[in-house]
Design a protein around this motif. Structure first.
Motif, PDB file in Angstrom:
ATOM      1  N   ARG A 238      43.745 -33.315 -24.239  1.00 21.71           N
ATOM      2  CA  ARG A 238      44.382 -32.070 -23.805  1.00 21.71           C
ATOM      3  C   ARG A 238      43.454 -30.870 -23.937  1.00 21.71           C
ATOM      4  NH1 ARG A 238      50.308 -32.702 -26.745  1.00 21.71           N
ATOM      5  NH2 ARG A 238      51.016 -34.525 -25.557  1.00 21.71           N
ATOM      6  N   GLU A 239      42.556 -30.915 -24.921  1.00 24.49           N
ATOM      7  CA  GLU A 239      41.660 -29.780 -25.170  1.00 24.49           C
ATOM      8  C   GLU A 239      40.213 -30.250 -25.142  1.00 24.49           C
ATOM      9  OE1 GLU A 239      43.430 -28.964 -28.950  1.00 24.49           O
ATOM     10  OE2 GLU A 239      44.503 -27.227 -28.181  1.00 24.49           O
ATOM     11  N   ASN A 242      37.022 -28.387 -27.061  1.00 28.15           N
ATOM     12  CA  ASN A 242      36.714 -28.592 -28.483  1.00 28.15           C
ATOM     13  C   ASN A 242      36.024 -29.934 -28.724  1.00 28.15           C
ATOM     14  OD1 ASN A 242      37.745 -26.132 -29.366  1.00 28.15           O
ATOM     15  ND2 ASN A 242      39.823 -26.931 -29.504  1.00 28.15           N
TER      16      ASN A 242
END
Length: 462
Positions: A238-239, A242
């Motif tokens: 989802r990210e 990072n």
């Protein structure tokens, strides 16, 4: 694909098929590892239906599967009507009363389309299929989703499966079968980039040089390997921003938890979560000295990128994307000339870990195998058996220089620092070298029964 590389997994499925009873199999593993090919080879020449799910709506996917099933059974009425839900499919298969394989590939996409799909499959199995001669396969690339939806205790499907296969990348010697004309050194260069991922191995053209393959298959914007890393991270996470930061930090040698935290600015709790996710995706690994008694609690743990292609990407592609996008390859090639051999030597260390397992009959049966380090001292390979109090020490040298007696003596000195049954153990030594060994070392090894391995060829002295 040279499918002899998946012979054991194929035999596992085939034996279950021959049992002539219901089976519910989970097949999962990282992307490009060969799951779809395994299933297709299994279904070949059998009564089987294969369906690849995708990101369309559930209604659209049911419509396509209806057409596939109608075609399989030559059912013109079904072709015009179709199925309105999954339970109708299970009921239809039950009524056919004929042995069948039903393989659903990329099952996690069905979950995206309908969060209740796992409960529906549980009901379908319990009420329609569990007593029929059906071989149901659910396959997926998202390891975390497949585990949570099909394998763990809280899943509605828990207890239904009759088997599972976690398909892992091929070993070095299995991967080498893709390039039977390549010598060890040349194939190691390829494997340093591709690892044991069949889809990556198949991209390499054996008649081209490694550099030409890199330019054509990785630098080129039209090739799938060009955006492979971004695709996988965006597809799985989802990210991704990072995760990119973490992988970049690891590629720059920031291997301790505190170093990664400082480099990325992520808090302890967040970083722990992200690292665990990358481990589950089999993109990184946490490594501790092999002699640690409780590895999971060790403060000496370090993190490393374990996927060869990801490691290559973050070393040479990601930092140089501007050059590559402008097709200015000279600067990237200069960096490859400078440090690809370092990446290659790291890969050789892992390959030697695999090779030494083939020599266990000359030593002892290993209980644990890995690296060892303490402060500034490091040993490439240490294998132990607590039952027999035996320990093996190995050193790996991938350089143009022959390995001499000084390397063996240095290994012996480091071995004395390894605090493992220190006064009650039997020791063995093995040396691996790219360019062979000096005459004096060969003479000493023969006298002391030290195993010497030139690239992948062992010379036994006993």
């Amino acid at each position: 694909m040279n499918f002899i590389n998946r012979k054991s997994e194929l035999e596992t499925l085939s034996k279950k098929w021959d049992e002539k009873k219901p089976h519910f199999f989970i097949v999962y593993g990282k992307r490009r590892v060969g799951k779809t090919e395994l299933i297709k080879q299994f279904i070949k020449n059998k009564n089987g239906i294969y369906f690849l799910s995708d990101k369309r709506t559930e209604i659209e996917q049911l419509k396509e599967l209806s057409n596939i099933i109608a075609e399989h059974y030559n059912d013109s009425f079904l072709r015009s009507r179709g199925f309105s839900n999954w339970l109708e499919i299970f009921s239809y298969i039950k009524e056919r009363k004929k042995k069948l394989i039903l393989a659903i590939d990329e099952y996690p996409y069905l979950i995206e389309a309908n969060k209740a799909i796992t409960s529906i499959f549980q009901k379908g199995w319990d009420e329609y299929l569990k007593n029929e001669n059906v071989f149901l396969i659910l396959c997926g690339s998202s390891i975390s989703v497949m585990e949570s939806e099909a394998l763990i205790y809280k899943s509605p499907l828990y207890g239904r499966r009759t088997g599972q296969i976690l398909l892992k990348p091929l070993l070095f010697k299995e991967s080498a079968k893709f390039f039977p004309k390549k010598n060890f050194s040349d194939f190691l260069s390829i494997f340093t980039i591709t690892g044991g991922i069949p889809a990556y191995l198949l991209q390499i053209e054996p008649d081209l040089s490694l550099r030409k393959n890199i330019e054509r298959k990785i630098f080129s914007r039209t090739e799938f390997l060009h955006n492979e890393v971004e695709f996988i991270l965006k597809e799985e996470l989802r990210e991704p921003k990072n995760y990119f930061a973490i992988l970049k930090a690891l590629s720059f040698g920031k291997t301790k938890f505190s170093e990664v935290a400082n480099e990325t600015g992520l808090t302890k709790n967040v970083l722990t979560k992200y690292l665990n996710t990358l481990e589950r995706l089999q993109l990184i690994e946490k490594e501790t000295p092999v002699t640690e008694k409780i590895p999971e609690k060790s403060r000496k743990g370090i993190y490393k990128i374990s996927d060869n292609f990801f490691k290559f990407y973050f070393q040479f592609i990601y930092p140089n994307k501007s050059y590559i996008e402008l097709e200015n390859y000279s600067e990237v090639n200069r960096k490859l000339d400078e440090s690809f051999n370092i990446l290659e030597s790291q890969c050789y260390e892992k390959v030697c870990m695999e090779l030494v397992l083939d020599f266990q009959d000359k030593f002892f049966i290993f209980e644990r195998i890995g690296r060892w380090w303490e402060k500034d001292n490091e040993i490439d390979i240490v294998a132990t058996s607590s039952r027999t109090k035996e320990i093996l020490f190995g050193e790996v040298k991938w350089s143009s220089k022959q390995v001499g007696t000084n390397i063996l003596e240095a290994l012996k000195s480091k071995a004395k620092l390894v605090d493992w049954n220190i006064n009650n153990r039997k020791e063995y030594y093995v040396l691996f070298g790219k360019s062979g060994f000096t005459p004096s070392l060969i003479k000493q090894a023969r006298k002391e029964n030290v195993l010497l391995v030139h690239q992948d060829k062992a010379k036994f002295n006993s």
